[in-house]
Design a protein around this motif. Structure first.
Motif, PDB file in Angstrom:
ATOM      1  N   LEU A  79       1.344  -1.158   0.109  1.00  2.00           N
ATOM      2  CA  LEU A  79       0.328   0.028   0.106  1.00  2.00           C
ATOM      3  C   LEU A  79       0.985   1.577   0.342  1.00  2.00           C
ATOM      4  O   LEU A  79       0.626   1.985  -0.118  1.00  2.00           O
ATOM      5  CB  LEU A  79      -1.051   0.078   1.090  1.00  2.00           C
ATOM      6  CG  LEU A  79      -2.249   0.918   1.179  1.00  2.00           C
ATOM      7  CD1 LEU A  79      -2.991   1.207  -0.020  1.00  2.00           C
ATOM      8  CD2 LEU A  79      -2.804   0.403   2.874  1.00  2.00           C
ATOM      9  N   ALA A  80       2.032   1.403   0.487  1.00  2.00           N
ATOM     10  CA  ALA A  80       3.070   2.289   0.891  1.00  2.00           C
ATOM     11  C   ALA A  80       3.695   2.377  -0.320  1.00  2.00           C
ATOM     12  O   ALA A  80       3.830   3.716  -1.324  1.00  2.00           O
ATOM     13  CB  ALA A  80       3.896   2.217   2.373  1.00  2.00           C
ATOM     14  N   LYS A  81       4.504   1.664  -0.752  1.00  2.00           N
ATOM     15  CA  LYS A  81       4.961   1.735  -2.544  1.00  2.00           C
ATOM     16  C   LYS A  81       3.509   2.052  -3.392  1.00  2.00           C
ATOM     17  O   LYS A  81       3.851   2.838  -4.160  1.00  2.00           O
ATOM     18  CB  LYS A  81       5.285   0.610  -2.532  1.00  2.00           C
ATOM     19  CG  LYS A  81       5.744   0.318  -3.952  1.00  2.00           C
ATOM     20  CD  LYS A  81       6.340  -1.595  -3.937  1.00  2.00           C
ATOM     21  CE  LYS A  81       7.240  -1.241  -6.048  1.00  2.00           C
ATOM     22  NZ  LYS A  81       6.872  -2.727  -6.184  1.00  2.00           N
ATOM     23  N   ASP A  82       2.102   1.469  -3.816  1.00  2.00           N
ATOM     24  CA  ASP A  82       1.619   1.949  -4.433  1.00  2.00           C
ATOM     25  C   ASP A  82       0.837   3.534  -4.273  1.00  2.00           C
ATOM     26  O   ASP A  82       0.743   4.977  -5.155  1.00  2.00           O
ATOM     27  CB  ASP A  82      -0.058   1.337  -4.199  1.00  2.00           C
ATOM     28  CG  ASP A  82       0.160  -0.028  -4.569  1.00  2.00           C
ATOM     29  OD1 ASP A  82       1.559   0.045  -5.427  1.00  2.00           O
ATOM     30  OD2 ASP A  82      -0.545  -1.216  -4.150  1.00  2.00           O
ATOM     31  N   PHE A  93       4.268   9.313   2.248  1.00  2.00           N
ATOM     32  CA  PHE A  93       4.105   7.460   2.460  1.00  2.00           C
ATOM     33  C   PHE A  93       4.922   6.360   2.134  1.00  2.00           C
ATOM     34  O   PHE A  93       4.518   5.262   1.453  1.00  2.00           O
ATOM     35  CB  PHE A  93       2.973   7.584   0.873  1.00  2.00           C
ATOM     36  CG  PHE A  93       2.097   8.300   1.236  1.00  2.00           C
ATOM     37  CD1 PHE A  93       0.729   7.970   2.381  1.00  2.00           C
ATOM     38  CD2 PHE A  93       1.268   9.411   0.020  1.00  2.00           C
ATOM     39  CE1 PHE A  93      -0.517   8.778   1.553  1.00  2.00           C
ATOM     40  CE2 PHE A  93       0.400  10.051  -0.112  1.00  2.00           C
ATOM     41  CZ  PHE A  93      -0.577  10.036   0.820  1.00  2.00           C
ATOM     42  N   SER A  94       5.681   6.402   3.353  1.00  2.00           N
ATOM     43  CA  SER A  94       7.007   5.546   3.394  1.00  2.00           C
ATOM     44  C   SER A  94       6.487   3.781   4.177  1.00  2.00           C
ATOM     45  O   SER A  94       5.449   4.526   4.574  1.00  2.00           O
ATOM     46  CB  SER A  94       7.965   5.837   4.223  1.00  2.00           C
ATOM     47  OG  SER A  94       7.327   6.429   5.660  1.00  2.00           O
ATOM     48  N   PHE A  95       6.254   3.091   3.899  1.00  2.00           N
ATOM     49  CA  PHE A  95       6.153   2.061   4.736  1.00  2.00           C
ATOM     50  C   PHE A  95       6.162   2.437   6.333  1.00  2.00           C
ATOM     51  O   PHE A  95       4.954   2.130   6.738  1.00  2.00           O
ATOM     52  CB  PHE A  95       7.643   0.617   4.828  1.00  2.00           C
ATOM     53  CG  PHE A  95       6.342   0.109   5.475  1.00  2.00           C
ATOM     54  CD1 PHE A  95       5.634  -1.033   5.528  1.00  2.00           C
ATOM     55  CD2 PHE A  95       7.795  -0.662   6.700  1.00  2.00           C
ATOM     56  CE1 PHE A  95       5.073  -2.031   6.460  1.00  2.00           C
ATOM     57  CE2 PHE A  95       7.586  -1.526   7.459  1.00  2.00           C
ATOM     58  CZ  PHE A  95       5.665  -2.663   7.111  1.00  2.00           C
ATOM     59  N   ARG A  96       7.266   2.973   6.737  1.00  2.71           N
ATOM     60  CA  ARG A  96       7.224   3.343   8.604  1.00  2.71           C
ATOM     61  C   ARG A  96       6.268   4.478   8.334  1.00  2.71           C
ATOM     62  O   ARG A  96       5.580   3.998   9.465  1.00  2.71           O
ATOM     63  CB  ARG A  96       8.348   4.031   8.432  1.00  2.71           C
ATOM     64  CG  ARG A  96       8.886   4.198  10.357  1.00  2.71           C
ATOM     65  CD  ARG A  96      10.222   4.841  10.149  1.00  2.71           C
ATOM     66  NE  ARG A  96      10.579   5.510  10.852  1.00  2.71           N
ATOM     67  CZ  ARG A  96      11.308   5.990  11.862  1.00  2.71           C
ATOM     68  NH1 ARG A  96      12.753   6.449  10.520  1.00  2.71           N
ATOM     69  NH2 ARG A  96      11.804   7.096  12.991  1.00  2.71           N
TER      70      ARG A  96
END
Length: 182
Positions: A79-82, A93-96
C-alpha cells in the motif's frame, strides 16, 4: 495702495517630502509584511491540520480493513509503495510512515482530530510522542505544552528525556497568597 499678497506657504524641501514618504512607505511595508506572515502561518496551521486528519483517516481505514481480513505488514508495505507511485510529489507514504498512521489511529480511535492538540502539532512531533511515551494522557500533556510554548522537535525531545512532566507544577510558590485574584 497695493493689494496684499497672500502669504507664501513655506514649501517643504525635497528632503522633507522624501523623508515623509519614506516613513509612510516603511509603515505600509511593515503592515503588509505582518499580514503576509500572519496569512502564511494560518495557511501552514490549516495544512498541518488537514494532513494530520488525512493520516488519521488512512490509519483508520487500514485498521477497519484489517479487522475482517487476515493480512499483515506486507499489505501495508505494498500500500505504501502504491501510494508513493500514485502521488510521487507527495512525501509521507513510506512504509514506516504508513505504519505510524495505523498506530496513530489506534492511539486515538475516537478522536475528533481537529480539536485535539495532536492535530495542531507537526506529524514529526506526533511520531516522536508515540515512540517515546506509552501513556496517551501524558502524550497529550506534551502535545499541549508543545503548542503552548512553540517547541521544536529537539526541544520536545529534551523535555521528554528530562521528565518535565514530573517536575511541572510541583514548585512551591506563594503566588496565590501574594498576587491579587484576576
Amino acid at each position: 495702495m497695493t493689494a496684499k499678497q497672500p502669504a507664501k506657504k513655506e514649501s517643504k524641501s525635497d528632503y522633507d517630502v522624501l523623508s515623509e514618504n519614506l516613513m509612510w512607505y516603511k509603515d505600509l511595508l511593515g503592515e503588509i509584511k505582518k499580514k503576509v506572515k500572519s496569512a502564511q502561518l494560518k495557511a501552514a496551521v490549516a495544512v498541518n491540520k488537514e494532513l494530520i486528519q488525512l493520516y488519521w483517516e488512512i490509519g483508520s481505514s487500514i485498521i477497519e480493513k484489517q479487522k475482517g481480513a487476515e493480512w499483515g505488514s506486507k499489505v501495508i508495505e505494498k500500500l505504501a509503495k502504491d501510494l508513493r507511485s500514485s502521488f510521487p510529489d507527495m512525501k509521507g507514504f513510506s512504509f514506516r510512515n504508513v505504519k505510524y498512521m495505523v498506530q496513530f489511529a489506534k492511539e486515538y480511535p475516537d478522536l475528533p482530530i481537529g480539536q485535539q492538540a495532536v492535530a495542531q502539532i507537526p506529524w514529526g512531533h506526533n511520531t516522536l510522542l508515540m515512540d517515546k511515551i506509552n501513556d496517551s494522557s501524558l502524550r497529550l500533556w506534551y502535545a499541549n505544552k508543545t503548542i503552548e510554548n512553540g517547541w521544536s522537535r529537539s526541544v520536545l525531545v529534551h523535555w521528554i528525556d528530562s521528565g518535565l512532566h514530573k517536575r511541572q507544577g510541583k514548585a512551591l510558590t506563594n503566588f496565590n497568597n501574594t498576587l491579587p485574584s484576576p
